[in-house]
Design an enzyme around this catalytic site. Structure first.
Site: not given
Lengths: 335, 335, 335, 335
Positions: C145-148, C150
């Protein structure tokens, strides 16, 4: 105290009307109605209004109007005339839709069949800078369109010295399109972008051309564009000058034209949107293209205010003999 | 009518003070001064004010203050205290700089040597939700910092039930940096971007930690970030809960804490910046991270208003026994 | 040449995959499919692709996959696993959904019942900085995932020297929400605003916590926020340090950790979103809050690239023994 | 491999040239020079380039040019011609300034005295769609202005069927003004705003009028506006039609005109900026105002690419007999 009703409070112009009329010292908001969200507090629809206006949204009910002095219709075209037909004569009406801005034939060409064409001639086009005297006595105000307000106020002062071919290149923030759930109004589609839409086909074109032509017969090419901002319109109008002119003469002409107008600010400095946002002002300036004997007139308004809701309040003030600036001492949002 | 002076009118907080005080029914702006632009109308500096405030900017002259009831200092840190020293006792002062917000040692650690340290203890920290009684009698108000206002109002209601380690992750619009001509404030550097700055080194950290620690000893880690918008602060505060709590208990606690506060709006809905912009409100809500026994408190203000100028006006109202909401019935900018 | 298929080309991650794979010298896009817009050229859905990719969108047809070397699934959670079940073993799969990122129980707690739980253990979590060796041999990649992405890349280098309580305050551009027609994604709702959403309830929280806990057991409080920009994530992570540390030690540790990583840029300068937009980079830096013995780690990625599509291409490169940087020499969008 | 030099790498067009030429398979960047930041890595000036181009910025030294095949001058007007005079004949030059775009008298009327007027007639105006054959043999290319590129490509196809009076209303993102530290380029002044500037006085007006008049004598009124975005120009051109025309005829004419042009995309759909951003495309469409016998032509480019740096690379490709599209297979930034 004037008792007012606002019909169509779940849209942006309805919201602006509520904020303006709460701020108006001589007005009491008596009736808030909408076709949607009935029974909810207005602050549920617009959380920004929490503790400011938690009044319940009522259904549209014809029996509620008799106690009002004036009603603002912030409804879509077509819906508005239906209600106006029923209310006419019972309460003074300020209609923010396009339903009474044009003669029947022109309206039906650009919009749809008119339900009460006889009422059109009773309506006064609510641009106070143009029609102040008629507005005073009007029972039904056709509040001007946003693009039309910016365009007409730009061109009007020079109408007697320009050629009949006028080009208006206008740019508006996205609140002009309201809160519609359309893919092209998503943030991802508008941010960092810009486009023209409905070139030479926008329904404010006949409104501009018709209104100006009451004074001088003109042909208007009108192209609107969509800015990646929420509020504001800037119109750039181009017209040939009949005679050679210099900037000083043109500036004096412009200044004189709006000398006594409280809401038009004339300046040699070119206007920009963030100086007007949040106010009822129309800022107007111009440039001269000497080589081509052409004037370029630039005007700016807040599309939701002078282009809609605060102009409606200005009309109300004129209609009821109140000081025209009452409740409209708005401070610009900038910065 | 209160006669007021505003010193430092060429910056954003000065501009906001002018707009607010023009709108205030019990105030007369007597004196507008600045270190720059002296002799020019204020509307030359801010063309948005044309026809609204064309008053001439005067130089800062100590003799002008005796006729005033209250003066607002919208000056940079360091400059402000110099003037405050001279004026103290002659006129009531509301200082928007940081010069009187901290005890001497803390001030000198984070800012610079203090010119009139004896005055610090005379100053009242101007957060009405905290110090209303003291503000009433104050001669000198230290108007809180923008980040500090948002952060303190978020944490305060829960101070007795949270652990001492608090993390505040704050995000502000660019007007917080004023009108400085800095490359990192150019449109091209900020648009479509976002960054942290001064992590654990920002000068509002000691202000937050010191103010909260007057009630409960706390340690604050503070990290501000720069949003690509003009106005608004959102602060996200994280703290461990001493005891297990449920959401209902926490909400009631929050609601009760701000029950009589006219300018704090408590809600179960998470706040967002555009609901506050243009007002003196602080919106507060929270979420519970049950798994980690941690509360997440979120607050929003308009950094130039509740974070600076309208809070200063609120302080003025309290100081002079005026209704605290007078002149602060501001309508949100949204949309 | 690798023959690839992209399923779900009418969304933003599908669009990015097309742009990246067109640019990749060792890839031939063989098959573009979607559940919507079947039969239309892709450039009808995305006019920006006119003359770049006018390929027709095909229906999703299981018979088309056998000729492919690898397929990218850019489909919603739930839809993806259904297709992956059918394709597994027939073609190597890079799944951009969340369907194979979590163990069964965790997945079902945060998402929905899993249709092919046996496949989960076959999937490799596609963060090359973590799992490069496993990715080489994987048949099924669960693209992070994108947040994960980062968050994990921020915390990982310091995992052995921080306490187990980690707070991650993340901020994302709106393309993270895709092209959904939701009122809260309209321009008028997002411009000039900012808000938190799903605090401590976002489905990337278990992904971050689970992945980090494979190395050290941690508890993560995760709060995402919505930025008024299209692309980019900035994550600010807070954690206590087990021992006192100085900045030099921490920087060396960080630098060493990512020494051979082509797509992580370590710097003493704090990262900002516009330096990463358009690239596969993750920029990482940190600050030390000495007084509170706490590290603040800040990371930035482009949510659609390193947070989704270019990371998927990086995984493909690793899977097929291609130079990991092939096709990923992307130039930042700035300015 | 072509050995190229880029002079003026600390500005936006220099930055774009670096990104483009790094991406170009047949080019080696041999020499990066600037008047400022000498001795620093380019990635110090533009941190986005870290790990992409950390090359040291060299001083401008005439001895360095002999080893180059071509040099790009991304320098301000006036500075550029000084260097071009010295280099002419020693290395092929692509000049991104205005110094060689106009005949001497016109240049000196709008800019300043010319230092090497004899060189002007050696220069070829680098619009490949217009001058491809001449560009092949040119020693000195005058790379067109951004507004001029968008305007000329809009009007050119219709030049033989329109009247001589042309109005061009153009709108540009702020990177057109470069990185200048000017108050009117601060985020706070541009965000949520819009304005016209230099109406009928902008220096691209003579460039447009002169270039078009080489084919048909025309008079151009040109008004640029500033958009609150970083990249992109949209030009709206208005001209009367000599004869009555219908849309089909006009579209075929437009389509035919650009039939073999790889970088002009003709469409019936109106162009919008975010479809072009990041590419070398010019998107062109039009509308017909039948009532007024007037055509409205709309074109869009990325001002830093087709309006500057990628057009310069296109010119380089033509000059050296390389495939014109080499290195210009750029993918649009959208979303």
């Amino acid at each position: 105290m004037l008792r007012v009703g606002i019909i169509g409070v779940s849209g942006f112009t309805g919201l602006e009307l509520v904020k303006l009329l709460l701020h108006h010292p001589l007005v009491e908001i008596d009736y808030l109605a909408s076709r949607s969200h009935v029974g909810q507090p207005l602050s549920d629809v617009f959380p920004s209004l929490k503790n400011i206006c938690d009044k319940i949204i009522e259904p549209i009910d014809e029996n509620k109007f008799s106690r009002l002095d004036v009603v603002f219709l912030a409804l879509p075209h077509g819906v508005s005339m239906e209600l106006a037909c029923k209310l006419f004569g019972k309460v003074r009406i300020i209609d923010l839709s396009a339903d009474f801005r044009l003669p029947k034939d022109l309206y039906e060409k650009w919009y749809k069949p008119h339900l009460c064409p006889d009422l059109i001639k009773e309506a006064v086009y609510g641009l106070p800078e143009l029609n102040r005297e008629k507005i005073k006595k009007a029972s039904l105000i056709a509040n001007p369109g946003c693009y039309a307000t910016a365009s007409i106020l730009a061109v009007l002062p020079f109408l007697d010295i320009i050629e009949s071919d006028i080009i208006i290149d206008a740019k508006s923030g996205v609140t002009g399109a309201g809160k519609s759930l359309r893919e092209d109004l998503l943030f991802s589609e508008i941010e960092s972008s810009f486009k023209a839409y409905s070139p030479a086909k926008h329904r404010h074109q006949p409104e501009i051309e018709y209104t100006l032509s009451l004074f001088e017969s003109v042909n208007v090419t009108f192209v609107p564009h969509l800015l990646p901002i929420n509020r504001g319109i800037l119109a750039t109008a181009y017209a040939g000058l009949v005679d050679k002119s210099d900037e000083e003469f043109l500036f004096e002409k412009l200044e004189k034209f709006y000398l006594n107008e409280p809401f038009v600010r004339v300046s040699k400095m070119l206007p920009q949107i963030n100086n007007c946002t949040g106010t009822n002002f129309c800022d107007v300036s111009f440039a001269l293209d000497k080589a081509n004997k052409r004037i370029i007139i630039i005007s700016v308004i807040d599309n939701l205010l002078k282009g809609a809701s605060s102009q409606a309040v200005q009309n109300m003030n004129v209609m009821f003999g109140i000081n025209e600036e009452e409740g409209l001492d708005l401070k610009p949002y900038y910065p």
